[in-house]
Design a protein around this motif. Structure first.
Motif, PDB file in Angstrom:
ATOM      1  N   ALA A 234       0.833  -1.204   0.000  1.00  0.00           N
ATOM      2  CA  ALA A 234       0.000   0.000   0.000  1.00  0.00           C
ATOM      3  C   ALA A 234       0.870   1.258   0.000  1.00  0.00           C
ATOM      4  O   ALA A 234       0.579   2.237  -0.686  1.00  0.00           O
ATOM      5  CB  ALA A 234      -0.937  -0.012   1.201  1.00  0.00           C
ATOM      6  N   GLY A 235       1.973   1.207   0.768  1.00  0.00           N
ATOM      7  CA  GLY A 235       2.852   2.369   0.847  1.00  0.00           C
ATOM      8  C   GLY A 235       3.538   2.688  -0.464  1.00  0.00           C
ATOM      9  O   GLY A 235       3.596   3.849  -0.888  1.00  0.00           O
ATOM     10  N   SER A 236       4.077   1.675  -1.143  1.00  0.00           N
ATOM     11  CA  SER A 236       4.783   1.954  -2.396  1.00  0.00           C
ATOM     12  C   SER A 236       3.817   2.404  -3.487  1.00  0.00           C
ATOM     13  O   SER A 236       4.162   3.233  -4.334  1.00  0.00           O
ATOM     14  CB  SER A 236       5.577   0.724  -2.845  1.00  0.00           C
ATOM     15  N   LEU A 237       2.582   1.874  -3.474  1.00  0.00           N
ATOM     16  CA  LEU A 237       1.592   2.315  -4.455  1.00  0.00           C
ATOM     17  C   LEU A 237       1.221   3.774  -4.224  1.00  0.00           C
ATOM     18  O   LEU A 237       1.149   4.569  -5.176  1.00  0.00           O
ATOM     19  CB  LEU A 237       0.348   1.430  -4.361  1.00  0.00           C
ATOM     20  N   ALA A 238       1.016   4.151  -2.967  1.00  0.00           N
ATOM     21  CA  ALA A 238       0.683   5.545  -2.662  1.00  0.00           C
ATOM     22  C   ALA A 238       1.831   6.479  -3.037  1.00  0.00           C
ATOM     23  O   ALA A 238       1.608   7.574  -3.575  1.00  0.00           O
ATOM     24  CB  ALA A 238       0.351   5.684  -1.179  1.00  0.00           C
ATOM     25  N   ARG A 239       3.069   6.074  -2.774  1.00  0.00           N
ATOM     26  CA  ARG A 239       4.217   6.919  -3.131  1.00  0.00           C
ATOM     27  C   ARG A 239       4.286   7.137  -4.642  1.00  0.00           C
ATOM     28  O   ARG A 239       4.604   8.237  -5.117  1.00  0.00           O
ATOM     29  CB  ARG A 239       5.511   6.291  -2.631  1.00  0.00           C
ATOM     30  N   LEU A 240       4.022   6.090  -5.400  1.00  0.00           N
ATOM     31  CA  LEU A 240       4.038   6.198  -6.860  1.00  0.00           C
ATOM     32  C   LEU A 240       3.035   7.244  -7.331  1.00  0.00           C
ATOM     33  O   LEU A 240       3.352   8.097  -8.174  1.00  0.00           O
ATOM     34  CB  LEU A 240       3.720   4.835  -7.474  1.00  0.00           C
ATOM     35  N   PHE A 241       1.821   7.203  -6.781  1.00  0.00           N
ATOM     36  CA  PHE A 241       0.789   8.139  -7.215  1.00  0.00           C
ATOM     37  C   PHE A 241       1.069   9.556  -6.732  1.00  0.00           C
ATOM     38  O   PHE A 241       0.863  10.518  -7.486  1.00  0.00           O
ATOM     39  CB  PHE A 241      -0.586   7.659  -6.732  1.00  0.00           C
ATOM     40  N   ARG A 242       1.537   9.705  -5.513  1.00  0.00           N
ATOM     41  CA  ARG A 242       1.814  11.053  -5.012  1.00  0.00           C
ATOM     42  C   ARG A 242       2.933  11.716  -5.816  1.00  0.00           C
ATOM     43  O   ARG A 242       2.871  12.920  -6.094  1.00  0.00           O
ATOM     44  CB  ARG A 242       2.183  10.988  -3.529  1.00  0.00           C
ATOM     45  N   GLY A 256     -10.570 -10.117   1.299  1.00  0.00           N
ATOM     46  CA  GLY A 256      -9.803 -10.954   2.213  1.00  0.00           C
ATOM     47  C   GLY A 256      -8.365 -10.513   2.384  1.00  0.00           C
ATOM     48  O   GLY A 256      -7.500 -11.328   2.723  1.00  0.00           O
ATOM     49  N   GLY A 257      -8.093  -9.223   2.170  1.00  0.00           N
ATOM     50  CA  GLY A 257      -6.732  -8.705   2.305  1.00  0.00           C
ATOM     51  C   GLY A 257      -5.835  -8.993   1.129  1.00  0.00           C
ATOM     52  O   GLY A 257      -4.640  -8.698   1.172  1.00  0.00           O
ATOM     53  N   GLN A 258      -6.388  -9.527   0.042  1.00  0.00           N
ATOM     54  CA  GLN A 258      -5.560  -9.873  -1.116  1.00  0.00           C
ATOM     55  C   GLN A 258      -5.232  -8.668  -1.994  1.00  0.00           C
ATOM     56  O   GLN A 258      -4.174  -8.630  -2.620  1.00  0.00           O
ATOM     57  CB  GLN A 258      -6.272 -10.919  -1.980  1.00  0.00           C
ATOM     58  N   TYR A 259      -6.146  -7.687  -2.075  1.00  0.00           N
ATOM     59  CA  TYR A 259      -6.011  -6.618  -3.051  1.00  0.00           C
ATOM     60  C   TYR A 259      -5.879  -5.261  -2.367  1.00  0.00           C
ATOM     61  O   TYR A 259      -6.554  -4.978  -1.368  1.00  0.00           O
ATOM     62  CB  TYR A 259      -7.232  -6.564  -3.975  1.00  0.00           C
ATOM     63  N   ILE A 260      -5.024  -4.409  -2.954  1.00  0.00           N
ATOM     64  CA  ILE A 260      -4.928  -3.012  -2.556  1.00  0.00           C
ATOM     65  C   ILE A 260      -5.844  -2.208  -3.478  1.00  0.00           C
ATOM     66  O   ILE A 260      -5.755  -2.321  -4.703  1.00  0.00           O
ATOM     67  CB  ILE A 260      -3.493  -2.480  -2.689  1.00  0.00           C
ATOM     68  N   LEU A 261      -6.719  -1.390  -2.882  1.00  0.00           N
ATOM     69  CA  LEU A 261      -7.614  -0.524  -3.638  1.00  0.00           C
ATOM     70  C   LEU A 261      -7.230   0.924  -3.372  1.00  0.00           C
ATOM     71  O   LEU A 261      -7.098   1.334  -2.211  1.00  0.00           O
ATOM     72  CB  LEU A 261      -9.076  -0.767  -3.246  1.00  0.00           C
ATOM     73  N   LEU A 262      -7.062   1.688  -4.446  1.00  0.00           N
ATOM     74  CA  LEU A 262      -6.639   3.084  -4.324  1.00  0.00           C
ATOM     75  C   LEU A 262      -7.545   3.965  -5.173  1.00  0.00           C
ATOM     76  O   LEU A 262      -7.782   3.672  -6.345  1.00  0.00           O
ATOM     77  CB  LEU A 262      -5.189   3.238  -4.773  1.00  0.00           C
ATOM     78  N   THR A 263      -8.065   5.023  -4.566  1.00  0.00           N
ATOM     79  CA  THR A 263      -8.790   6.066  -5.289  1.00  0.00           C
ATOM     80  C   THR A 263      -8.016   7.363  -5.114  1.00  0.00           C
ATOM     81  O   THR A 263      -7.619   7.716  -3.993  1.00  0.00           O
ATOM     82  CB  THR A 263     -10.220   6.238  -4.752  1.00  0.00           C
TER      83      THR A 263
END
Length: 281
Positions: A234-242, A256-263
């Motif tokens: 989740a952290g690396s995905l957020a850094r990429l978008f920011r 079930g904790g398998q997928y990261i969802l980002l809006t």
């Protein structure tokens, strides 16, 4: 397939997410089929299909994990790929509920959805059935004949990889589910997405990817394969978008904790994470 843990090695190439030369290889698996969802015409064709290596490296600067041996030229994303999970009632219900949530975002119901890596168009169809006015699905493996007959006049299928000229498809929601992990140059891809959104419009973007931390904690080796060349927490995905001029509206784990969802929403400049103690991401 031979696999082993790597220790003490360094990678000279820059990180595809942040550009830092801070990649530490930690896992190597060789002699892997370069496709996992490509339908073959015969057993012999499957046995002789090209193979490649998975050499995973961790970026100490941003947390992204990449396959440094990935070669996109070996891939054949086409309508012969069968990646749809629409045969699963559990996945369909998750997808249906997710479509309902996205349709509640301002401007999405009655607007146009652009989906990158739309596969066979299952999720795009759910969004249009739920209230979006229409949609555009961009994917080299898409097949317009797989769409529900009643929606074919409202959904345009573009059987290509996402390119700069696709910026002509103005979106009220841009979504991308389980495609970013199949793209090697993730930073360049997000730059392309951000440029297409332009300036001055508050267009929501939604991305969904597997969670690498869950894969590592559970030893889910079946989620480590050649088609998956990019891996996120989740952290690396957020850094990429920011870093690519997005602000994060929602970020969390589901299914079930398998997928990261980002809006996220486009911004005029790179954004920073909120201060510790803030209620949102």
């Amino acid at each position: 397939m031979a696999a082993r843990i790597l220790r003490g090695e360094r990678e000279a190439a820059p990180c595809p997410a942040c550009g830092a030369r801070a990649l530490d290889p930690f896992y190597l698996a060789e002699d892997l089929p370069v496709h996992s969802v490509l339908l073959m015409d015969s057993r012999e064709q499957a046995r002789c299909y090209p193979r490649g290596a998975l050499r995973l490296a961790f970026c100490r600067a941003c947390g992204f994990v990449t396959n440094t041996r990935y070669d996109p030229a070996l891939q054949d994303y086409s309508p012969r790929c069968e990646e749809s999970q629409a045969c699963s009632p559990t996945f369909n219900e998750f997808s249906r509920q997710l479509a309902g949530r996205l349709l509640r975002l301002p401007g999405v119901k009655g607007g146009r959805v652009v989906e990158l890596g739309c596969g066979k168009g299952d999720f795009l169809a759910q969004l249009v059935e739920g209230g979006a006015a229409g949609g555009v699905g961009i994917d080299p493996g898409a097949d317009a004949e797989r769409l529900p007959a009643g929606l074919r006049g409202r959904i345009e299928i573009v059987r290509q990889k996402y390119r700069p000229e696709h910026a002509r498809f103005q979106a009220d929601l841009l979504c991308c589910r389980h495609a970013l992990e199949h793209i090697g140059e993730v930073g360049a891809f997000l730059d392309l997405v951000r440029a297409a959104l332009g300036e001055g419009r508050r267009v929501p973007v939604f991305f969904e990817v597997p969670d690498l931390l869950r894969v590592l904690h559970e030893g889910a080796f079946w989620d480590l394969y050649y088609e998956h060349c990019s891996y996120f927490s989740a952290g690396s995905l957020a850094r990429l978008f920011r870093a690519r001029r997005f602000s994060i509206a929602e970020l969390g784990l589901e299914f079930g904790g398998q997928y990261i969802l980002l809006t996220a929403y486009p911004e005029a400049a790179p954004t920073a994470p909120p201060q510790i103690g803030r209620a949102h991401v």
